[in-house]
Motif scaffolding. Structure first.
Motif, PDB file in Angstrom:
ATOM      1  N   UNK A   1       2.936  -2.796   0.853  1.00  0.00           N
ATOM      2  CA  UNK A   1       4.350  -2.473   1.057  1.00  0.00           C
ATOM      3  C   UNK A   1       4.548  -1.012   1.433  1.00  0.00           C
ATOM      4  N   UNK A   2       3.563  -0.135   1.094  1.00  0.00           N
ATOM      5  CA  UNK A   2       3.715   1.276   1.433  1.00  0.00           C
ATOM      6  C   UNK A   2       2.944   1.655   2.699  1.00  0.00           C
ATOM      7  N   UNK A   3       2.454   0.673   3.460  1.00  0.00           N
ATOM      8  CA  UNK A   3       1.760   0.967   4.711  1.00  0.00           C
ATOM      9  C   UNK A   3       2.746   1.468   5.749  1.00  0.00           C
ATOM     10  N   UNK A   4       2.299   2.376   6.609  1.00  0.00           N
ATOM     11  CA  UNK A   4       3.160   2.878   7.685  1.00  0.00           C
ATOM     12  C   UNK A   4       3.503   1.750   8.649  1.00  0.00           C
ATOM     13  N   UNK A   5       2.494   0.940   8.974  1.00  0.00           N
ATOM     14  CA  UNK A   5       2.696  -0.238   9.823  1.00  0.00           C
ATOM     15  C   UNK A   5       2.358  -1.460   8.987  1.00  0.00           C
ATOM     16  N   UNK A   6       3.375  -2.213   8.585  1.00  0.00           N
ATOM     17  CA  UNK A   6       3.192  -3.374   7.703  1.00  0.00           C
ATOM     18  C   UNK A   6       3.013  -4.626   8.548  1.00  0.00           C
ATOM     19  N   UNK A   7       1.941  -5.377   8.279  1.00  0.00           N
ATOM     20  CA  UNK A   7       1.644  -6.589   9.035  1.00  0.00           C
ATOM     21  C   UNK A   7       1.567  -7.779   8.086  1.00  0.00           C
ATOM     22  N   UNK A   8       2.458  -8.755   8.212  1.00  0.00           N
ATOM     23  CA  UNK A   8       2.415  -9.953   7.364  1.00  0.00           C
ATOM     24  C   UNK A   8       1.344 -10.923   7.856  1.00  0.00           C
ATOM     25  N   UNK A   9       0.094 -10.496   7.765  1.00  0.00           N
ATOM     26  CA  UNK A   9      -1.035 -11.232   8.331  1.00  0.00           C
ATOM     27  C   UNK A   9      -2.078 -11.400   7.237  1.00  0.00           C
ATOM     28  N   UNK A  10      -2.388 -12.658   6.887  1.00  0.00           N
ATOM     29  CA  UNK A  10      -3.334 -12.900   5.793  1.00  0.00           C
ATOM     30  C   UNK A  10      -4.751 -12.442   6.123  1.00  0.00           C
ATOM     31  N   UNK A  11      -5.033 -12.234   7.407  1.00  0.00           N
ATOM     32  CA  UNK A  11      -6.356 -11.742   7.790  1.00  0.00           C
ATOM     33  C   UNK A  11      -6.463 -10.230   7.726  1.00  0.00           C
ATOM     34  N   UNK A  12      -5.360  -9.558   7.394  1.00  0.00           N
ATOM     35  CA  UNK A  12      -5.325  -8.102   7.329  1.00  0.00           C
ATOM     36  C   UNK A  12      -5.390  -7.666   5.872  1.00  0.00           C
TER      37      UNK A  12
END
Length: 265
Positions: free
Chosen positions: A197-208
């Motif tokens: 949640x605190x990432x600069x670029x948030x990716x809703x990707x289960x592979x990430x």
């Protein structure tokens, strides 16, 4: 009839009856066509849902004699070469950001009969080429008399208004997400990309991973650092631990694809 054969027929129409005798000992447009096809194939990247993304900006660097020799037909040739790539992309079911373009440039250090091809992904290109199947790649030596080396230049600083001449404008870095084309500006220092949640670029990707890759920006330079992610980080098809980025580099993490962009401030 194959794509390259159709291309050669179109070339005959583009330069008329002089076609057969024009290119003896010099770069032949059919050689450029083959090199561009190879460049597209070698730079393709598999993105989400099996989609294949290829570069849409191609530059052909020619020696002084070859460039002057093709100058009269440059518009017809570059248009025909771009059409060749579009046909290849359609036949293979690949995709691009916007329409494909091909440009010629001159390098006096290149020998006659030798040329370089380089490509990049430009997500801001005009056109609607992101189909169901869906910009500084390294230079690819080509030609009949040997290889040549192309050295990419560092991202340019934008021209400054006269009133700001003593304060150079900053370079702006960003990531463009394939699919929604969402652009995320990158700040000086650390820029975490991941599911956290605190990432600069948030990716809703289960592979990430939660903290997958860090794009570290220092002035005009950006470096991608894999943060020990489970699935790794891939730049232009190569798994990396750390790599300096160039405008148009394609970063694949998990099922997500991001294009690195740099612009003058």
């Amino acid at each position: 009839m194959g794509v390259l054969q159709r291309f050669e027929r179109k070339l005959e129409g583009a330069v008329g009856g002089a076609f057969a005798r024009l290119f003896k000992g010099k770069v032949h447009p059919a050689e450029i066509g083959r090199a561009l096809q190879r460049e597209a194939d070698e730079q393709k990247v598999v993105v989400g849902e099996g989609r294949v993304l290829v570069p849409n900006r191609y530059t052909v660097t020619l020696g002084e004699i070859d460039h002057a020799h093709l100058d009269e037909w440059e518009h017809q040739l570059t248009s025909t070469l771009a059409q060749l790539l579009h046909e290849q992309i359609d036949d293979e079911g690949w995709s691009t950001f916007g329409y494909v373009s091909v440009a010629f440039e001159c390098d006096k250090n290149l020998r006659t009969g030798v040329f370089d091809v380089r490509s990049r992904v430009d997500p801001d290109a005009p056109g609607q080429r992101l189909r169901q199947a869906d910009p500084q790649a390294p230079a690819r030596p080509a030609g009949q008399n040997g290889s040549a080396v192309h050295t990419d230049q560092s991202p340019a600083i934008a021209s400054q208004p006269p009133e700001q001449v003593r304060q150079p404008l900053l370079v702006r870095h960003s990531l463009v997400i394939d699919g929604p084309n969402t652009r995320y500006p990158l700040e000086e220092g650390s820029n975490i990309v991941g599911r956290s949640h605190d990432a600069k670029v948030k990716l809703p990707d289960t592979g990430v991973s939660r903290r997958h890759v860090d794009i570290t920006v220092e002035g005009p330079t950006a470096v991608a650092h894999d943060l020990g992610s489970t699935n790794g980080s891939i730049v232009n098809g190569q798994r990396i631990a750390a790599q300096q980025l160039r405008d148009g580099d394609v970063i694949r993490i998990g099922h997500s694809v991001l294009v690195y962009r740099v612009d003058g401030g």
